[in-house]
Enzyme design. Structure first.
Site, PDB file in Angstrom:
ATOM      1  CB  CYS A 281      -0.689   0.272   0.997  1.00  0.00           C
ATOM      2  SG  CYS A 281      -2.166  -1.291   1.126  1.00  0.00           S
TER       3      CYS A 281
ATOM      4  CG  HIS B 221      -0.825   4.081   4.609  1.00  0.00           C
ATOM      5  ND1 HIS B 221      -0.861   2.425   4.331  1.00  0.00           N
ATOM      6  CD2 HIS B 221      -0.039   3.368   5.693  1.00  0.00           C
ATOM      7  CE1 HIS B 221       0.035   1.392   4.718  1.00  0.00           C
ATOM      8  NE2 HIS B 221       0.053   2.132   5.911  1.00  0.00           N
TER       9      HIS B 221
HETATM   10 CA    CA Z   1      -2.846  -1.922  -0.518  1.00  0.00          CA
END
Ligand code: CA
Length: 480
Positions: free
Chosen positions: A80, A139
């Protein structure tokens, strides 16, 4: 140039050119909106448009129908956080040491986050007069200077970490949901809430060019769906798959609401839409399939890095077409800037290219001859249709011809030694230009207490092969 300096510089440059101001000029309604929808952990084979048979995704598929579908759309990393750093900057995230996930927020190294000197797509578009918004997962840093509103987003509704619970009643592991910096108690199923907020953003800015980054945490673990959505998939026997199907259904519905809003407000021809996943599906964890590709999230095989990739711009780009040359999430940044009628400057040092001439058929070459991936000691390089990769615990790299062998079944490294060497040399050259990783993934305090004797930029031998350790599907985790 630091972010603030860049913005200041653009203002001065505009004045010097005799323009009223970049902001005012750019605010004319002729500039298209940019809508970037980013799914999480959605595997290559998980849309109807990509061959999925048990979970219909008519709304997401409509982007392919009204626009173009890429059979070879890549991300820059198989997990990610680094993948998002490449997407936001249009540059290989290795250029600024962003090579690994951080691990849970509590243990993330202090350095973790997007470098303030890197300019995000939101910052650039904001400079060119766009209203910018992020709805969903970030993130890319917990420190104030790495949070969305320090990275060019006027508005932010969502959460900072890597994963979250979808249901409000499962409070135990819920990461805070923030609305422009203020924690709120969101009661709606999270994917529906993100759809709702995305619609609100579009309605609010309908008269002004906007950039909306709709970053679903669907269909990342934990596996949580509403009873209503799961009930649509009674015929699916495997409960895990049934929950996953419900989650996908919610993401498709939320995407549909956003696309309906563009239609209702007559913005379809004024909006460039992307739909992409951030990495391959973690099959054992969520059932997400990468078929017909080999491998899954975290791996250098195609299943880790080749993802669903769709684009739509009604009246400007062809409808219902399939594009077969490799493209990358690196290209989103440059393509959006070009769509916004702005020059892409060489000193930005973007790795991505403006795809519009390729998609309109004006440029018939490949947008990229070579693409690179690096995760510690693991790596992959694609050059033309050849791919060399080194997976975890493997002594030697493997060579595949993707045009003939999409599933990477026949390793030709021995047979084609010259080709193997050529790709290895190309990779080594690229890799030598990148920065060392600035952090590794931390999962506990013991790892973070400095026992490794590691200093900034150095990775010890034992840490080289960092892989996401996928949590069981029932836990929230804020890991990947
Ligand atoms: Ca991901």
């Amino acid at each position: 140039m630091r972010r603030r300096d860049f913005l200041k510089f653009m203002g001065v440059a505009a004045a010097g050119l005799g323009l009223q101001s970049v902001t005012k000029a750019a605010a004319s309604r002729t500039k298209p909106n940019i809508l970037l929808i980013f799914a999480d952990d959605l595997g290559y084979g998980e849309l109807s448009a990509q061959g999925c048979l048990d979970i219909p995704t008519p709304n997401i598929d409509s982007i392919a129908k009204n626009g173009m579908r890429f059979t070879q759309g890549y991300v820059t990393h198989p997990v990610c956080s680094p993948s998002r750093a490449g997407l936001m900057t249009g540059r290989y995230q290795h250029r600024f040491g962003f090579e690994h996930n951080p691990g849970p927020e509590a243990y993330a190294e202090p350095d973790f986050g997007i470098e303030p000197k890197e300019i995000t797509i939101a910052e650039r578009l904001k400079t060119f007069g766009y209203k910018t918004g992020l709805v969903g997962k970030w993130h890319l840093g917990f420190r104030p200077e790495c949070q969305p509103q320090a990275c060019g987003f006027d508005e932010f509704f969502g959460f900072l970490s890597g994963a979250n619970n979808y249901h409000a009643d499962k409070r135990k592991n819920r990461r805070p949901i923030l609305n422009n910096g203020e924690e709120i108690q969101e009661q709606e199923y999270l994917t529906d809430a993100f759809g709702r907020e995305a619609v609100k953003f579009i309605e609010k800015h309908k008269k002004h060019p906007f950039f909306l980054y709709l970053s679903f945490n669907a269909v990342h673990a934990p596996l949580e769906a509403t009873d209503e959505d799961m009930a649509r998939f009674k015929e699916i026997e495997d409960r895990k798959r049934r929950i996953y199907a419900g989650m996908t259904e919610a993401m498709d519905r939320a995407t549909g609401k956003v696309l309906d809003t563009l239609r209702r407000l007559k913005l379809e021809e004024k909006t460039l839409v992307f739909f992409i996943s951030d990495n391959g599906g973690p099959t054992s964890q969520t059932t997400s399939s990468n078929k017909p590709l080999r491998g899954y999230k975290g791996q250098m095989y195609e299943g880790g890095v080749r993802v669903p990739f769709l684009i739509q711009w009604r009246g400007k780009l062809p409808a219902g077409k399939v594009y077969d040359y490799p493209v990358s999430t690196l290209d989103v940044h440059a393509t959006a800037i070009a769509a916004a009628e702005q020059k892409i400057l060489s000193d930005w040092k973007l790795d991505g290219v403006n795809l519009l001439p390729f998609l309109k058929g004006k440029n018939k070459k490949r947008p990229h001859e070579t693409l690179y991936w690096r995760v510690g000691a693991k790596f992959a390089i694609r050059h033309g249709d050849w791919k060399l990769l080194l997976e975890r615990d493997e002594p030697e790299p493997q060579l595949y011809n993707l045009a003939a062998d999409i599933s990477e079944t026949k390793n030709l490294a021995e047979e084609k030694r010259e080709k193997t060497k050529q790709l290895q040399d190309l990779f080594d050259h690229w890799s030598s230009q990148m920065e060392p990783a600035r952090w590794i993934r931390r999962v506990s305090r013991t790892q973070a207490d400095g026992k490794t004797g590691r200093t900034r930029g150095q990775i010890t031998e034992g840490e080289k092969n960092i892989e996401p350790r996928l949590k069981p599907s029932g836990q929230a985790g804020d890991v990947e």
